[in-house]
Enzyme design. Structure first.
Site, PDB file in Angstrom:
ATOM      1  N   TYR B 298       1.655 -77.412  -3.810  1.00 40.57           N
ATOM      2  CA  TYR B 298       1.855 -76.029  -3.376  1.00 40.57           C
ATOM      3  C   TYR B 298       1.974 -75.101  -4.583  1.00 40.57           C
ATOM      4  O   TYR B 298       2.796 -75.321  -5.479  1.00 40.57           O
ATOM      5  CB  TYR B 298       3.126 -75.950  -2.526  1.00 40.57           C
ATOM      6  N   TYR B 349      -4.679 -68.127  -0.175  1.00 39.54           N
ATOM      7  CA  TYR B 349      -3.265 -68.373   0.080  1.00 39.54           C
ATOM      8  C   TYR B 349      -2.982 -68.158   1.553  1.00 39.54           C
ATOM      9  O   TYR B 349      -2.903 -67.030   2.032  1.00 39.54           O
ATOM     10  CB  TYR B 349      -2.359 -67.481  -0.771  1.00 39.54           C
TER      11      TYR B 349
END
Ligand SMILES: [Zn+2]
Lengths: 152, 394
Positions: B298, B349
């Site tokens: 992440y 994103y």
């Protein structure tokens, strides 16, 4: 309403809710010029941020302890836009995290000022050092006394 | 392959019992006209098609708490069957592997037979940028940081980054290693937002600050789009058209005394949620970090990558910065090609959900930066928030 150095509309700043059940005592303390830490009324453990129950012993009993207001810089940043307008006006400014001398696991977010009544964008960020000793000062914005920090 | 601890009492009951059998997504963009609900339905529909299933085969739903499109609306739009399991996971970017893993748990325990998990997000949506919403007065944890100008997620993570630079010796060159590796991967991924935009170290070093010590290229993109996966049992997966990406190990964590994002208030703030999540993930796995040939970590902000490399055990504590040297994260020759679609920083994103689809593509053999025959593929969700991780296997 008080003047805030470098800010044309202090009403646009983000401020705490002084009626928050859990933290009202803390903000009442800053208004008196005291930096308080919440301590467990049963086992004495300090905790920050404030909360209703002691994670060490589950007591709901709370004491507020006045600290000596001395700390050292644990980390710092220099925010640049895009930011909310009242903060963009001050940018680049510094924000710091400090660790209390009396218990370094008790930390506060704040700002490093050149003088107790200074703005948050006056200290040259290139001079800020992690570990620097600082002491608390209180700046009044509207009805809130915010704890900020100067070198000592 | 080394043998890990296989204690069924420690979550091992889930091992290889379920698989991701379908993936789907919308195009990425900015200012997409469709609603988040519409985007979610498009991605879910595409994932069901990819799995070779019909909408009426779906009886489980698992989604981010932040979703604007709710379960009932998704089910009525996509024409799903009778739903017998639905759940949600909070905390934004930490939830991605969580919603997939909880769907897998529901399938493995028979609460449903085939589930979808998804994330749909629009940058302009009211729920998308919570920091830009000025309430009258702040309560909760925000009152301890926002009055002082620590307002955005980037400010919150920059404070941890500066501390890691001081305590561990992280440098801007280390962070540039991350940004450049992911950009290079995006340059070979035609659907990546940054497909056509190269990035040099000089451009990185000269970029404008966002929150010192983090510059523009340390930040993820802002993207509109939606992605979804279909999860079913290993038995059913064998009859479906796509190569199954088995959910080999799954873990979530909220470490003790964790505070979301402004995690400065415990004994050791640089030990983030990844550490507990990793301990559980590897305890439940036949693979250990040394066996993992490809990872999707992440990356809302570049420093989360070295912190995650440490947390998930690819290097020792404090060595995550140095681990990124010498092209370690770069496909094809690095020790651990990471974020092989470009990740949050250079593909899109969408709260890290694109990392999950890329982790599945690596198992299928269909990444545009494909690692050769990976036995397993790691995906992690947000560091600095209550988190989750999945290890897929072939
Ligand atoms: Zn106690």
């Amino acid at each position: 309403m008080s003047e805030v150095p470098g800010v044309s509309d202090a009403g646009a700043l983000l401020l705490p809710d002084l009626d928050d059940e859990t933290s009202a005592e803390f903000w009442a303390g800053t208004a008196r010029g005291e930096l308080l830490v919440q301590a467990c009324g049963a086992c004495g453990a300090w905790r920050m941020p404030p909360r209703p129950m002691c994670p060490a012993c589950q007591s709901l009993s709370v004491r507020w302890v006045e600290t000596n207001g001395n700390a050292s810089i644990w980390s710092f940043i220099v925010p640049h836009p895009p930011l909310l307008p009242a903060y963009a006006e001050l940018a680049p400014y510094n924000a710091i995290v400090v660790a209390l001398d009396q218990d370094p696991t008790i930390r506060f977010v704040g700002n490093l000022l050149a003088a107790p009544n200074g703005a948050i964008n006056e200290v040259d960020p290139a001079t800020i050092q992690i570990g620097e000793p600082v002491r608390v000062v209180f700046q009044t914005v509207e009805d809130v006394a915010l704890p900020r920090w100067v070198r000592r | 392959m080394t043998r890990g601890t296989q204690d069924r009492s420690d979550g091992g009951v889930l091992k290889d019992q379920t698989a991701v059998v379908g993936i789907g997504q919308t195009a990425y963009g900015k200012g997409l006209p469709d609603s988040e609900l519409s985007l979610a339905c498009q991605a879910i529909s595409a994932a069901i098609d990819d799995a070779g299933l019909r909408p009426s085969d779906i009886d489980g739903l698992s989604m981010f708490s932040m979703e604007n499109g709710r379960e009932v609306d998704v089910a009525r739009n996509v024409g799903l069957g009778d739903i017998t399991f639905f759940s949600e996971v909070g905390y934004g970017g930490g939830a991605g592997c969580g919603v997939v893993g909880q769907a897998a748990m529901a399938v493995a325990t028979g609460q449903c037979t085939t589930a979808v998990a998804w994330r749909a997000r629009k940058r302009a949506a009211k729920t998308s940028r919570p920091w830009a919403q000025v309430d009258e007065r702040l309560g909760g944890h925000q009152q301890w940081s926002r009055p002082f100008g620590v307002i955005r997620p980037v400010d919150e993570i920059a404070l941890l980054t500066r501390r890691a630079m001081h305590q561990y010796g992280y440098t801007r060159d280390h962070l540039a290693n991350v940004a450049l590796a992911f950009r290079g991967h995006a340059n070979r991924n035609p659907v990546a937002t940054m497909h056509a935009k190269t990035l040099t170290r000089e451009q990185y070093m000269n970029a404008r600050w966002i929150s010192e010590p983090l510059c523009l290229f340390d930040n993820c993109l802002e993207t509109d789009g939606a992605l979804a996966v279909v999860i079913t049992s290993a038995d059913r997966a064998r009859d479906l058209p796509q190569p199954p990406a088995y959910i080999h190990s799954f873990a979530q964590s909220i470490p003790r005394q964790h505070q979301v994002m402004t995690n400065y208030f415990n004994d050791d703030p640089l030990v983030g949620p990844a550490w507990v999540c990793a301990r559980k993930l590897w305890n439940r796995s036949d693979f250990q970090p040394a066996d993992v040939p490809v990872a999707q970590l992440y990356d809302a902000f570049s420093p989360l990558v070295p912190l995650s490399l440490e947390g998930y055990g690819f290097c020792a504590r404090g060595e995550g910065g140095a681990f990124t040297d010498d092209g370690t994260l770069e496909w094809p020759n690095g020790r651990l090609p990471t974020n092989t679609s470009g990740g949050g920083m250079s593909e899109a994103y969408v709260h890290g959900f694109n990392l999950i689809l890329e982790g599945v593509r690596q198992i299928r053999g269909t990444s545009t930066n494909q690692v050769t025959d990976p036995a397993c593929s790691l995906v992690t969700s947000g560091e600095g928030v209550p988190t989750s991780a999945i290890l897929f296997r072939r």
